[in-house]
Write an enzyme that holds these catalytic residues in place. Structure first.
Site, PDB file in Angstrom:
ATOM      1  CB  VAL A  52      -0.979   0.039   1.203  1.00 45.18           C
ATOM      2  CG1 VAL A  52      -2.052  -1.020   1.050  1.00 45.18           C
ATOM      3  CG2 VAL A  52      -0.229  -0.112   2.524  1.00 45.18           C
ATOM      4  CE1 TYR A  53       3.992   1.356   4.076  1.00 47.16           C
ATOM      5  CE2 TYR A  53       6.256   0.849   3.461  1.00 47.16           C
ATOM      6  CZ  TYR A  53       5.255   0.912   4.417  1.00 47.16           C
ATOM      7  OH  TYR A  53       5.525   0.535   5.714  1.00 47.16           O
ATOM      8  CB  ALA A  54       3.390   5.253  -3.409  1.00 41.15           C
ATOM      9  CG  ASP A  55      -2.558   4.046  -3.734  1.00 39.82           C
ATOM     10  OD1 ASP A  55      -2.870   3.604  -2.621  1.00 39.82           O
ATOM     11  OD2 ASP A  55      -2.961   5.147  -4.162  1.00 39.82           O
ATOM     12  N   GLY A  56       1.215   0.902  -4.174  1.00 39.98           N
ATOM     13  CA  GLY A  56       2.024  -0.028  -4.955  1.00 39.98           C
ATOM     14  C   GLY A  56       3.214   0.616  -5.636  1.00 39.98           C
TER      15      GLY A  56
END
Length: 326
Positions: A52-56
């Site tokens: 989920v960091y930067a939505d992938g």
């Protein structure tokens, strides 16, 4: 850089890890590349990310850099699954969600396996044994070498680790990732004792108290800092109170006495706490990261550790207090 075993496993990791929370969002490809190269040059191996960091975007960026900059075999890649990127910050640790998320992570990272796969948070809506079965499947299928958890409280970690040790064929937990610093010692109440007893290595996140332990906020909020940014200010704000100020002041005094920076003292303190495997460093740029990595040569004198322990001691009462005399 010194290497340590992760918990009671054969996996060895550098005793400082590189975090990628801001990669693909606040940290662009060039800065990320400079950070990874500096970390690798210093002997660092453990790189921590999440789906989920930067939505992938963080995983995708790390995958590009592994391909072009640093050999995959030189890194211990850790990622997480279970968070659902929506405004309510939901968690889904069902077997189906976790295994699908792992496949997506591997595709973004451009690798066949991750060295450490972690459940990002406890999901009360899914039976724990189902969540843990997903970890076993990930290892047995070769998609993950080791597994761990993140943001599990004491009883959740104890239950999960004990379940995995209860029957042959289950994969023991290698790690738990939790926030831990001079400003946040809550894990010492139950999580850390459980981890030590069960052979689970602790990976402290935010080891510099979300940047506050660097001392940069002692005289205000620098506009270029995380505390001065629109999207990260709320993340830093809880550690800008009077209690934190007293701890940071004591830290600065200790740093002056040792002729080092507050950052180095704070990082050395948490790095060498019992049960800690590797604090995870988050940096805005390579210059910041290099400053943190230079802590490798520093070991705090016992009297400094004791003084910092005293000034930052959390208040633990019942049932931790000794009531045997009552």
């Amino acid at each position: 850089m010194e290497q340590r075993h992760l918990g009671r496993t054969g996996l060895r990791v550098s005793r400082l890890g590189l975090g990628t929370l801001t990669w693909g969002r606040n940290t662009g490809e060039r800065d990320a590349a400079d950070q990874l190269k500096a970390f690798w040059d210093a002997g660092g191996t453990l790189v921590d990310t999440a789906d989920v960091y930067a939505d992938g975007g963080a995983e995708y960026l790390l995958g590009r850099l592994i391909e072009d900059l640093v050999p995959r075999s030189d890194l211990v890649i850790a990622t997480k699954a279970g968070s659902v990127p929506d405004p309510d910050r939901r968690f889904d640790a069902s077997r189906g969600h976790l295994l699908s998320a792992l496949d997506a992570s591997l595709q973004r990272l451009g690798t066949d396996y991750v060295d450490l796969w972690q459940v990002h948070a406890f999901d009360p809506g899914t039976p724990l044994e189902e969540t843990l079965q997903a970890l076993d499947i990930a290892v047995s299928s070769g998609r993950a070498r080791y597994v761990g958890v993140s943001n599990f409280c004491g009883w959740q970690l104890s239950k999960a680790a004990t379940w995995q040790l209860a029957a042959p064929g289950r994969t023991p937990l290698a790690s738990t990732q939790m926030e831990y610093s001079l400003l946040q010692r809550g894990v010492e109440r139950e999580v850390l004792p459980a981890a030590v007893d069960l052979g689970v290595g602790l990976l402290p996140s935010s080891p510099l108290g979300r940047g506050v332990l660097t001392g940069k906020y002692r005289h205000g909020t620098p506009p270029e800092s995380r505390g001065g940014s629109e999207d990260m200010a709320a993340f830093v704000a809880p550690y800008l109170d009077e209690t934190a100020r007293l701890i940071v002041d004591a830290l600065a005094i200790a740093a002056d006495g040792l002729a080092v920076s507050p950052l180095h003292v704070a990082l050395a303190w948490v790095r060498d706490r019992p049960g800690v495997a590797a604090p995870i460093l988050g940096a805005r740029n390579a210059q910041q990261l290099i400053a943190s990595l230079s802590v490798e040569a520093l070991t705090l004198p016992d009297e400094i550790c004791l003084a910092l322990d005293d000034v930052s001691a959390p208040l633990h009462r019942y049932p931790d207090h000794d009531w045997s005399t009552l």
